[in-house]
Scaffold this motif. Structure first.
Motif, PDB file in Angstrom:
ATOM      1  N   ASN A  86      36.449  40.213  37.766  1.00 49.26           N
ATOM      2  CA  ASN A  86      36.387  39.103  36.816  1.00 49.26           C
ATOM      3  C   ASN A  86      35.427  39.409  35.684  1.00 49.26           C
ATOM      4  N   LEU A  89      37.217  41.603  33.271  1.00 48.68           N
ATOM      5  CA  LEU A  89      38.108  40.890  32.355  1.00 48.68           C
ATOM      6  C   LEU A  89      37.330  40.335  31.175  1.00 48.68           C
TER       7      LEU A  89
ATOM      8  N   GLU B 117      43.550  45.756  31.630  1.00 45.81           N
ATOM      9  CA  GLU B 117      43.609  44.352  32.038  1.00 45.81           C
ATOM     10  C   GLU B 117      44.717  44.148  33.072  1.00 45.81           C
ATOM     11  N   CYS B 120      43.689  45.462  36.335  1.00 46.60           N
ATOM     12  CA  CYS B 120      42.663  44.553  36.818  1.00 46.60           C
ATOM     13  C   CYS B 120      43.292  43.344  37.501  1.00 46.60           C
ATOM     14  N   ARG B 121      44.275  42.750  36.829  1.00 46.82           N
ATOM     15  CA  ARG B 121      44.913  41.544  37.370  1.00 46.82           C
ATOM     16  C   ARG B 121      45.722  41.865  38.623  1.00 46.82           C
ATOM     17  N   ASN B 125      45.213  40.228  42.254  1.00 44.06           N
ATOM     18  CA  ASN B 125      46.303  39.616  43.020  1.00 44.06           C
ATOM     19  C   ASN B 125      46.336  40.131  44.454  1.00 44.06           C
TER      20      ASN B 125
END
Lengths: 134, 134
Positions: A86, A89, B117, B120-121, B125
């Motif tokens: 996080n 990000l 990004e 990262c996501r 998840n």
DNA sequence: ATACAGCTTTACGTTTACGTAAACTTCCTT
DNA sequence: AAGGAAGTTTACGTAAACGTAAAGCTGTAT
């Protein structure tokens, strides 16, 4: 997999037009970590990509420390904890903002160059008019 | 005419979030030439614009010397000789090329940030999926 | 009158990103 | 064997862009 070709330090240096001194310095600053054959550095194609990224960063005015930070961000995308990710990000968003500011800045400077060129051409015209009437 | 308002060094410093030391340094490097009232510097709105340009240049990774060169180009647009002016056009074109390289570089870095990004996501998840099934 | 807020110059210190030189190893070529 | 060509480490030097005191002038508020 990935290109398994390797490169010597001077190959990379001449390809990207930097000195070997610089490349070794980037390693010293933790931006590169080439393999070794004996004591000789052997660069992989990933190393080559990293070098390309370093130089790209330089052209945008990034310090080596900033670029290293970006590399660390990237590396942590697979390994990081939830909190880390996080935070990542957020940092990515910050970099984005920086880049957009640069886009604006570039647009402004382009306008200034337009203006300078126009004035330049005007003055040239005036000079040539004078020469005609002489 | 031009805004006839003037500024003190600390006004400009706080407006643009730089130190007075920096502003004086820019003057030392021939990028600014404020008027004086006694020995105190008095900045005009043109001076203020120049400072803004200096900082914009910095954000693009220009050295102070490069920015000064740009200023000199600009100043010579009215005074230069024909040869000077043609040389100017060349230099302007060079700067343009530099800026376009920067645009490309920014686009590339933006793609890299997109990619980082996304990874990262994804990782986030995966972590959350795991937590669900536990 | 003095104190202090803001300006000044002078000058040495610091960080970043290398340059440059010295002294050495390794491998190849002549 | 002797000499390059290309690699290495170590270390001091340097240019750019300020930071950071130190020491002094200058107007004005108490």
């Amino acid at each position: 997999m990935n290109d398994k070709k390797t490169y010597s330090i001077s190959e990379l240096a001449s390809e990207f037009d930097v000195t070997t001194r610089s490349i070794r310095f980037y390693e010293d600053q933790q931006l590169l970590a080439p393999a070794r054959r004996g004591q000789t550095r052997v660069y992989s194609s990933q190393d080559r990509v990293r070098l390309k990224l370093i130089l790209r960063g330089k052209r945008l005015g990034f310090s080596l420390a900033e670029t290293r930070e970006l590399f660390e961000l990237w590396d942590e995308t697979t390994t990081g904890s939830e909190k880390q990710l996080n935070l990542l990000l957020v940092k990515i968003a910050e970099k984005r903002a920086e880049l957009e500011q640069q886009l604006k800045d570039i647009a402004m400077v382009q306008l200034e160059l337009d203006s300078a060129e126009a004035r330049c051409r005007e003055t040239l015209n005036e000079i040539q008019q004078k020469q005609q009437t002489e």
